[in-house]
Design a protein around this motif. Structure first.
Motif, PDB file in Angstrom:
ATOM      1  N   LEU A   1      10.621  -1.772  -3.469  1.00  0.00           N
ATOM      2  CA  LEU A   1      11.615  -0.789  -4.417  1.00  0.00           C
ATOM      3  C   LEU A   1      10.456   0.513  -4.567  1.00  0.00           C
ATOM      4  O   LEU A   1      11.233   1.712  -4.514  1.00  0.00           O
ATOM      5  CB  LEU A   1      12.008  -1.093  -5.714  1.00  0.00           C
ATOM      6  CG  LEU A   1      12.824  -0.446  -6.389  1.00  0.00           C
ATOM      7  CD1 LEU A   1      14.144  -0.268  -5.653  1.00  0.00           C
ATOM      8  CD2 LEU A   1      13.204  -0.886  -7.832  1.00  0.00           C
ATOM      9  N   LEU A   2       9.162   0.405  -4.871  1.00  0.00           N
ATOM     10  CA  LEU A   2       8.485   1.601  -5.367  1.00  0.00           C
ATOM     11  C   LEU A   2       7.454   1.793  -4.313  1.00  0.00           C
ATOM     12  O   LEU A   2       6.350   2.580  -4.684  1.00  0.00           O
ATOM     13  CB  LEU A   2       7.933   1.000  -6.546  1.00  0.00           C
ATOM     14  CG  LEU A   2       8.789   0.885  -7.699  1.00  0.00           C
ATOM     15  CD1 LEU A   2       7.909   0.576  -9.064  1.00  0.00           C
ATOM     16  CD2 LEU A   2       9.568   2.278  -8.099  1.00  0.00           C
TER      17      LEU A   2
ATOM     18  N   VAL B   1       5.728   5.422  -4.068  1.00  0.00           N
ATOM     19  CA  VAL B   1       4.980   5.904  -5.066  1.00  0.00           C
ATOM     20  C   VAL B   1       3.959   5.003  -5.468  1.00  0.00           C
ATOM     21  O   VAL B   1       3.107   5.444  -6.195  1.00  0.00           O
ATOM     22  CB  VAL B   1       6.013   6.296  -6.248  1.00  0.00           C
ATOM     23  CG1 VAL B   1       6.816   7.669  -6.021  1.00  0.00           C
ATOM     24  CG2 VAL B   1       6.887   5.212  -6.618  1.00  0.00           C
ATOM     25  N   HIS B   2       3.950   3.706  -5.330  1.00  0.00           N
ATOM     26  CA  HIS B   2       2.858   2.748  -5.663  1.00  0.00           C
ATOM     27  C   HIS B   2       2.682   2.014  -4.485  1.00  0.00           C
ATOM     28  O   HIS B   2       3.182   0.685  -4.304  1.00  0.00           O
ATOM     29  CB  HIS B   2       3.410   1.784  -6.792  1.00  0.00           C
ATOM     30  CG  HIS B   2       3.213   2.473  -8.058  1.00  0.00           C
ATOM     31  ND1 HIS B   2       2.140   2.677  -8.752  1.00  0.00           N
ATOM     32  CD2 HIS B   2       4.193   3.136  -8.964  1.00  0.00           C
ATOM     33  CE1 HIS B   2       2.312   3.229 -10.106  1.00  0.00           C
ATOM     34  NE2 HIS B   2       3.678   3.643 -10.095  1.00  0.00           N
TER      35      HIS B   2
ATOM     36  N   LEU C   1      -3.817  -6.185  -4.538  1.00  0.00           N
ATOM     37  CA  LEU C   1      -2.935  -7.229  -5.091  1.00  0.00           C
ATOM     38  C   LEU C   1      -2.237  -6.776  -6.213  1.00  0.00           C
ATOM     39  O   LEU C   1      -0.994  -7.082  -6.626  1.00  0.00           O
ATOM     40  CB  LEU C   1      -3.755  -8.195  -5.290  1.00  0.00           C
ATOM     41  CG  LEU C   1      -3.176  -9.516  -5.965  1.00  0.00           C
ATOM     42  CD1 LEU C   1      -2.331 -10.287  -4.537  1.00  0.00           C
ATOM     43  CD2 LEU C   1      -4.043 -10.862  -6.516  1.00  0.00           C
ATOM     44  N   VAL C   2      -2.895  -5.686  -7.235  1.00  0.00           N
ATOM     45  CA  VAL C   2      -2.240  -5.404  -8.378  1.00  0.00           C
ATOM     46  C   VAL C   2      -0.932  -4.632  -7.988  1.00  0.00           C
ATOM     47  O   VAL C   2       0.087  -4.809  -8.559  1.00  0.00           O
ATOM     48  CB  VAL C   2      -3.037  -4.854  -9.312  1.00  0.00           C
ATOM     49  CG1 VAL C   2      -2.125  -3.958 -10.544  1.00  0.00           C
ATOM     50  CG2 VAL C   2      -4.058  -5.715  -9.851  1.00  0.00           C
ATOM     51  N   SER C   3      -1.133  -3.672  -7.184  1.00  0.00           N
ATOM     52  CA  SER C   3      -0.009  -2.972  -6.693  1.00  0.00           C
ATOM     53  C   SER C   3       1.328  -3.631  -6.011  1.00  0.00           C
ATOM     54  O   SER C   3       2.389  -3.374  -6.044  1.00  0.00           O
ATOM     55  CB  SER C   3      -0.338  -1.465  -6.143  1.00  0.00           C
ATOM     56  OG  SER C   3      -1.044  -1.919  -4.844  1.00  0.00           O
TER      57      SER C   3
ATOM     58  N   LYS D   1       1.969  -7.023  -6.509  1.00  0.00           N
ATOM     59  CA  LYS D   1       2.648  -7.623  -7.766  1.00  0.00           C
ATOM     60  C   LYS D   1       3.220  -6.643  -8.454  1.00  0.00           C
ATOM     61  O   LYS D   1       4.573  -7.125  -8.979  1.00  0.00           O
ATOM     62  CB  LYS D   1       1.604  -8.098  -8.521  1.00  0.00           C
ATOM     63  CG  LYS D   1       1.054  -9.620  -8.169  1.00  0.00           C
ATOM     64  CD  LYS D   1      -0.488 -10.087  -8.894  1.00  0.00           C
ATOM     65  CE  LYS D   1       0.133 -10.753 -10.101  1.00  0.00           C
ATOM     66  NZ  LYS D   1       0.297 -12.250  -9.883  1.00  0.00           N
ATOM     67  N   PHE D   2       3.125  -5.385  -8.652  1.00  0.00           N
ATOM     68  CA  PHE D   2       3.574  -4.435  -9.242  1.00  0.00           C
ATOM     69  C   PHE D   2       5.027  -4.030  -8.423  1.00  0.00           C
ATOM     70  O   PHE D   2       6.250  -4.247  -9.215  1.00  0.00           O
ATOM     71  CB  PHE D   2       2.994  -2.949  -9.576  1.00  0.00           C
ATOM     72  CG  PHE D   2       3.742  -2.039 -10.210  1.00  0.00           C
ATOM     73  CD1 PHE D   2       4.101  -2.450 -11.659  1.00  0.00           C
ATOM     74  CD2 PHE D   2       4.207  -0.866  -9.867  1.00  0.00           C
ATOM     75  CE1 PHE D   2       4.730  -1.405 -12.381  1.00  0.00           C
ATOM     76  CE2 PHE D   2       4.731   0.023 -10.523  1.00  0.00           C
ATOM     77  CZ  PHE D   2       5.074  -0.111 -11.848  1.00  0.00           C
TER      78      PHE D   2
ATOM     79  N   LEU E   1       7.196  -7.201  -8.845  1.00  0.00           N
ATOM     80  CA  LEU E   1       7.990  -7.105 -10.102  1.00  0.00           C
ATOM     81  C   LEU E   1       9.358  -6.255  -9.978  1.00  0.00           C
ATOM     82  O   LEU E   1      10.349  -6.458 -10.664  1.00  0.00           O
ATOM     83  CB  LEU E   1       7.086  -6.486 -11.297  1.00  0.00           C
ATOM     84  CG  LEU E   1       7.870  -6.307 -12.595  1.00  0.00           C
ATOM     85  CD1 LEU E   1       7.921  -7.762 -13.438  1.00  0.00           C
ATOM     86  CD2 LEU E   1       6.703  -5.270 -13.557  1.00  0.00           C
ATOM     87  N   TRP E   2       9.253  -4.898  -9.448  1.00  0.00           N
ATOM     88  CA  TRP E   2      10.489  -4.349  -9.580  1.00  0.00           C
ATOM     89  C   TRP E   2      11.257  -4.525  -8.500  1.00  0.00           C
ATOM     90  O   TRP E   2      12.510  -4.305  -8.406  1.00  0.00           O
ATOM     91  CB  TRP E   2      10.022  -2.725  -9.184  1.00  0.00           C
ATOM     92  CG  TRP E   2       9.649  -2.292 -10.727  1.00  0.00           C
ATOM     93  CD1 TRP E   2       8.403  -2.158 -11.261  1.00  0.00           C
ATOM     94  CD2 TRP E   2      10.320  -1.543 -11.406  1.00  0.00           C
ATOM     95  NE1 TRP E   2       8.464  -1.527 -12.692  1.00  0.00           N
ATOM     96  CE2 TRP E   2       9.764  -1.216 -12.568  1.00  0.00           C
ATOM     97  CE3 TRP E   2      11.906  -1.262 -11.571  1.00  0.00           C
ATOM     98  CZ2 TRP E   2      10.352  -0.841 -14.021  1.00  0.00           C
ATOM     99  CZ3 TRP E   2      12.487  -0.923 -12.716  1.00  0.00           C
ATOM    100  CH2 TRP E   2      11.542  -0.441 -13.737  1.00  0.00           C
TER     101      TRP E   2
ATOM    102  N   ILE F   1      13.409  -7.075 -10.307  1.00  0.00           N
ATOM    103  CA  ILE F   1      14.427  -6.437 -11.026  1.00  0.00           C
ATOM    104  C   ILE F   1      15.791  -5.679 -10.245  1.00  0.00           C
ATOM    105  O   ILE F   1      16.720  -5.809 -10.652  1.00  0.00           O
ATOM    106  CB  ILE F   1      13.644  -4.971 -12.099  1.00  0.00           C
ATOM    107  CG1 ILE F   1      12.827  -5.572 -12.885  1.00  0.00           C
ATOM    108  CG2 ILE F   1      14.973  -4.252 -12.677  1.00  0.00           C
ATOM    109  CD1 ILE F   1      11.948  -4.699 -13.805  1.00  0.00           C
TER     110      ILE F   1
END
Lengths: 62, 169
Positions: free
Chosen positions: B38-39, B42-43, B48-50, B52-53, B56-57, B60
């Motif tokens: 989804l992102l 932009v991300h 790993l953190v991005s 997982k981010f 998450l989206w 949603i």
């Protein structure tokens, strides 16, 4: 970094019980999304509104 | 004489079509082919953190497609219980395609073109993929609309098939 060390590092980051994993998860939750990010979900709202309108118009034109 | 109305069957098909179309996007493009998240514009999911981010989206996003699907099922259930709703396959299938097409056209316009948060297939030629995605939505809307119209022409026959209220209704 050796393959084994990389695998261990990845485990620590991904594991929900390891400290690094918990920290990584916290970083995910703390990341600020874009200000207008919720606009990305606008298509869902518009489709919901459209379905309501279709139902009303469909009833009215019977 | 009973009067038929297509409103309930149209709205249920629209919601179900959009929900199931959203699932096709999420399951095929996000997860199986892994073309985008989804992102992802932009991300970018480069660590790993991005990742997982983005996960998450994507979750949603899937929660919203699930909600549309459940609302569509609820409307379909209500339509099934109503004796004045013609049970016309062309109308229902047509509205499913209009819903899916609406999803592609709206998501493609808002998320890909206006917000630019992701692209269908990022990289060289991403605009062609993005425009193709919107075009696929418009084709589905057109095809679905024709099927709905065909269902309306069939109405005199379908009207005869309106079922009598069941015992207890």
């Amino acid at each position: 970094m050796s393959e084994k060390a990389l695998a261990l590092d990845f485990h620590a980051l991904a594991c929900p019980r390891c400290e690094a994993g918990i920290e990584a998860r916290q970083q995910v939750l703390e990341q600020k999304p874009l200000e207008n990010l919720w606009a990305a979900l606008l298509p869902f709202v518009l489709i919901g509104v459209a379905s309501l309108l279709v139902e009303r118009v469909g009833k009215g034109r019977s | 004489m009973k009067t038929a109305h297509h409103g309930a069957i149209l709205s249920s098909g629209l919601l179900l079509g959009a929900g199931l179309g959203g699932f096709v996007d999420g399951i095929v493009l996000h997860q199986i082919l892994q073309w985008h998240n989804l992102l992802s514009s932009v991300h970018p999911p480069v660590d790993l953190v991005s990742m997982k981010f983005n996960m998450l989206w994507d979750g949603i996003f899937h929660a919203f497609t699930w909600t549309l699907t459940v609302l569509g099922l609820a409307r379909l259930w209500a339509a099934g219980k109503s004796a004045d709703v013609p049970w016309c396959t062309r109308t229902f299938v047509g509205s499913l395609f209009v819903g899916w097409g609406l999803f592609n056209a709206l998501e493609g316009t808002i998320d890909h073109q206006i917000l630019g948060i992701h692209h269908v297939h990022p990289g060289e030629g991403e605009l062609v993929w993005d425009l193709g995605f919107i075009a696929s939505g418009l084709v589905m809307i057109g095809g679905g609309w024709l099927a709905i119209r065909a269902g309306r022409i069939e109405l005199p026959v379908e009207r005869a098939r309106l079922r009598a209220p069941r015992y207890g209704e």
